[in-house]
Design a protein around this motif. Structure first.
Motif, PDB file in Angstrom:
ATOM      1  N   LEU A   1       0.835  -1.211   0.000  1.00 34.63           N
ATOM      2  CA  LEU A   1       0.000   0.000   0.000  1.00 34.63           C
ATOM      3  C   LEU A   1       0.863   1.252   0.000  1.00 34.63           C
ATOM      4  O   LEU A   1       1.793   1.379   0.801  1.00 34.63           O
ATOM      5  CB  LEU A   1      -0.907   0.030   1.227  1.00 34.63           C
ATOM      6  CG  LEU A   1      -2.221  -0.721   1.131  1.00 34.63           C
ATOM      7  CD1 LEU A   1      -2.987  -0.637   2.446  1.00 34.63           C
ATOM      8  CD2 LEU A   1      -3.085  -0.213  -0.003  1.00 34.63           C
ATOM      9  N   TRP A   2       0.528   2.166  -0.899  1.00 35.54           N
ATOM     10  CA  TRP A   2       1.152   3.484  -0.934  1.00 35.54           C
ATOM     11  C   TRP A   2       0.067   4.516  -0.697  1.00 35.54           C
ATOM     12  O   TRP A   2      -1.086   4.331  -1.111  1.00 35.54           O
ATOM     13  CB  TRP A   2       1.833   3.722  -2.276  1.00 35.54           C
ATOM     14  CG  TRP A   2       3.214   3.144  -2.324  1.00 35.54           C
ATOM     15  CD1 TRP A   2       3.559   1.829  -2.242  1.00 35.54           C
ATOM     16  CD2 TRP A   2       4.432   3.868  -2.441  1.00 35.54           C
ATOM     17  NE1 TRP A   2       4.927   1.682  -2.303  1.00 35.54           N
ATOM     18  CE2 TRP A   2       5.483   2.923  -2.438  1.00 35.54           C
ATOM     19  CE3 TRP A   2       4.753   5.213  -2.573  1.00 35.54           C
ATOM     20  CZ2 TRP A   2       6.824   3.290  -2.540  1.00 35.54           C
ATOM     21  CZ3 TRP A   2       6.074   5.579  -2.684  1.00 35.54           C
ATOM     22  CH2 TRP A   2       7.106   4.626  -2.655  1.00 35.54           C
ATOM     23  N   VAL A   3       0.427   5.613  -0.028  1.00 34.64           N
ATOM     24  CA  VAL A   3      -0.540   6.650   0.333  1.00 34.64           C
ATOM     25  C   VAL A   3      -0.110   7.988  -0.250  1.00 34.64           C
ATOM     26  O   VAL A   3       1.040   8.415  -0.092  1.00 34.64           O
ATOM     27  CB  VAL A   3      -0.665   6.777   1.872  1.00 34.64           C
ATOM     28  CG1 VAL A   3      -1.630   7.882   2.250  1.00 34.64           C
ATOM     29  CG2 VAL A   3      -1.096   5.456   2.487  1.00 34.64           C
ATOM     30  N   MET A   4      -1.068   8.623  -0.910  1.00 34.88           N
ATOM     31  CA  MET A   4      -0.874   9.982  -1.413  1.00 34.88           C
ATOM     32  C   MET A   4      -1.732  10.904  -0.558  1.00 34.88           C
ATOM     33  O   MET A   4      -2.945  10.712  -0.462  1.00 34.88           O
ATOM     34  CB  MET A   4      -1.311  10.086  -2.879  1.00 34.88           C
ATOM     35  CG  MET A   4      -1.233  11.505  -3.435  1.00 34.88           C
ATOM     36  SD  MET A   4      -1.893  11.631  -5.121  1.00 34.88           S
ATOM     37  CE  MET A   4      -0.725  10.608  -6.010  1.00 34.88           C
ATOM     38  N   SER A   5      -1.102  11.883   0.080  1.00 36.34           N
ATOM     39  CA  SER A   5      -1.832  12.864   0.873  1.00 36.34           C
ATOM     40  C   SER A   5      -2.077  14.095   0.014  1.00 36.34           C
ATOM     41  O   SER A   5      -1.159  14.600  -0.639  1.00 36.34           O
ATOM     42  CB  SER A   5      -1.030  13.249   2.115  1.00 36.34           C
ATOM     43  OG  SER A   5      -0.803  12.113   2.916  1.00 36.34           O
TER      44      SER A   5
ATOM     45  N   ASN B   1       2.325  14.658   0.217  1.00 34.70           N
ATOM     46  CA  ASN B   1       3.248  13.547   0.464  1.00 34.70           C
ATOM     47  C   ASN B   1       2.797  12.327  -0.331  1.00 34.70           C
ATOM     48  O   ASN B   1       1.619  12.137  -0.569  1.00 34.70           O
ATOM     49  CB  ASN B   1       3.285  13.197   1.958  1.00 34.70           C
ATOM     50  CG  ASN B   1       4.458  12.312   2.298  1.00 34.70           C
ATOM     51  OD1 ASN B   1       5.543  12.454   1.759  1.00 34.70           O
ATOM     52  ND2 ASN B   1       4.236  11.355   3.191  1.00 34.70           N
ATOM     53  N   ILE B   2       3.769  11.509  -0.719  1.00 37.32           N
ATOM     54  CA  ILE B   2       3.511  10.184  -1.290  1.00 37.32           C
ATOM     55  C   ILE B   2       4.546   9.257  -0.669  1.00 37.32           C
ATOM     56  O   ILE B   2       5.745   9.527  -0.729  1.00 37.32           O
ATOM     57  CB  ILE B   2       3.665  10.158  -2.828  1.00 37.32           C
ATOM     58  CG1 ILE B   2       2.710  11.149  -3.494  1.00 37.32           C
ATOM     59  CG2 ILE B   2       3.396   8.740  -3.362  1.00 37.32           C
ATOM     60  CD1 ILE B   2       2.869  11.236  -5.005  1.00 37.32           C
ATOM     61  N   ALA B   3       4.056   8.174  -0.063  1.00 36.33           N
ATOM     62  CA  ALA B   3       4.967   7.267   0.641  1.00 36.33           C
ATOM     63  C   ALA B   3       4.303   5.916   0.850  1.00 36.33           C
ATOM     64  O   ALA B   3       3.073   5.811   0.812  1.00 36.33           O
ATOM     65  CB  ALA B   3       5.376   7.866   1.985  1.00 36.33           C
ATOM     66  N   PRO B   4       5.119   4.887   1.120  1.00 32.75           N
ATOM     67  CA  PRO B   4       4.520   3.608   1.497  1.00 32.75           C
ATOM     68  C   PRO B   4       3.721   3.787   2.781  1.00 32.75           C
ATOM     69  O   PRO B   4       4.091   4.589   3.655  1.00 32.75           O
ATOM     70  CB  PRO B   4       5.716   2.703   1.746  1.00 32.75           C
ATOM     71  CG  PRO B   4       6.891   3.378   1.122  1.00 32.75           C
ATOM     72  CD  PRO B   4       6.563   4.836   1.095  1.00 32.75           C
ATOM     73  N   LYS B   5       2.617   3.070   2.911  1.00 29.83           N
ATOM     74  CA  LYS B   5       1.751   3.231   4.080  1.00 29.83           C
ATOM     75  C   LYS B   5       2.483   2.920   5.383  1.00 29.83           C
ATOM     76  O   LYS B   5       2.269   3.578   6.379  1.00 29.83           O
ATOM     77  CB  LYS B   5       0.506   2.355   3.960  1.00 29.83           C
ATOM     78  CG  LYS B   5      -0.437   2.577   5.114  1.00 29.83           C
ATOM     79  CD  LYS B   5      -1.754   1.941   4.926  1.00 29.83           C
ATOM     80  CE  LYS B   5      -2.625   2.299   6.137  1.00 29.83           C
ATOM     81  NZ  LYS B   5      -4.005   1.967   5.914  1.00 29.83           N
ATOM     82  N   ASP B   6       3.363   1.965   5.371  1.00 28.04           N
ATOM     83  CA  ASP B   6       4.029   1.544   6.598  1.00 28.04           C
ATOM     84  C   ASP B   6       5.286   2.346   6.915  1.00 28.04           C
ATOM     85  O   ASP B   6       6.019   1.992   7.817  1.00 28.04           O
ATOM     86  CB  ASP B   6       4.376   0.058   6.529  1.00 28.04           C
ATOM     87  CG  ASP B   6       3.115  -0.784   6.465  1.00 28.04           C
ATOM     88  OD1 ASP B   6       2.083  -0.369   7.022  1.00 28.04           O
ATOM     89  OD2 ASP B   6       3.165  -1.882   5.861  1.00 28.04           O
ATOM     90  N   SER B   7       5.551   3.413   6.168  1.00 26.37           N
ATOM     91  CA  SER B   7       6.793   4.152   6.446  1.00 26.37           C
ATOM     92  C   SER B   7       6.590   5.235   7.461  1.00 26.37           C
ATOM     93  O   SER B   7       5.551   5.632   7.817  1.00 26.37           O
ATOM     94  CB  SER B   7       7.341   4.768   5.170  1.00 26.37           C
ATOM     95  OG  SER B   7       6.491   5.754   4.657  1.00 26.37           O
TER      96      SER B   7
END
Length: 163
Positions: free
Chosen positions: A139-143, A157-163
């Motif tokens: 899962l990747w998340v874009m805020s 932000n764009i990052a892996p969900k678990d980071s």
């Protein structure tokens, strides 16, 4: 809130001081301070004339489409850093631009996006949202954030969900 508290403190002080003063024959009562008048002052102070931002019925679809398009532009390992940044830069907040200018798209592990995003947001907040994408790298998340009803959604932000 400060105006409400100050208004109530001043009203209480005025009542206390007036109880100590000698009565006069032509005393006329002034306007009463009520909770509703304090609330009216508070409400006016809070909005500062800024129009309300809402999350309308079509907002979900609009944000999902935008986020999906931006994620496809993000996950392009075959483009140069300059081309990658130039494509995404108009859709980034100023703060995210500072860190994103150093991203090497060839090092982004996302190669495949498996489905449209799921939106996650606070019910009371129509200005910020997270778009979660299932990818080949988890899962990747874009805020995303907007500063007003008619302002564009910008990537924060764009990052892996678990980071």
């Amino acid at each position: 809130m400060r105006i409400t508290i100050i208004g109530l403190v001043l009203a209480a002080t005025a009542v206390a001081v007036s109880g100590c003063a000698a009565p006069t024959s032509n005393n006329t009562p002034g306007p009463a301070v009520t909770a509703s008048s304090a609330t009216e002052i508070h409400d006016h102070d809070e909005d500062h004339g800024v129009p309300a931002v809402t999350w309308g019925p079509s907002t979900d679809a609009e944000v999902k489409a935008l986020a999906a398009d931006l994620m496809l532009k993000f996950a392009r390992p075959d483009v140069t850093e300059r081309a990658w940044f130039d494509t995404l830069q108009p859709h980034m907040s100023a703060e995210y631009q500072e860190s994103a200018q150093y991203i090497d798209p060839g090092r982004i592990p996302v190669r495949e996006i498996h489905s449209p995003p799921a939106l996650v947001r606070e019910q009371e907040n129509p200005m910020s949202v997270m778009a979660e994408f299932p990818t080949n790298d988890g899962l990747w998340v874009m805020s995303l954030h907007r500063s007003g009803q008619d302002e564009p959604w910008l990537i924060t932000n764009i990052a892996p969900k678990d980071s």
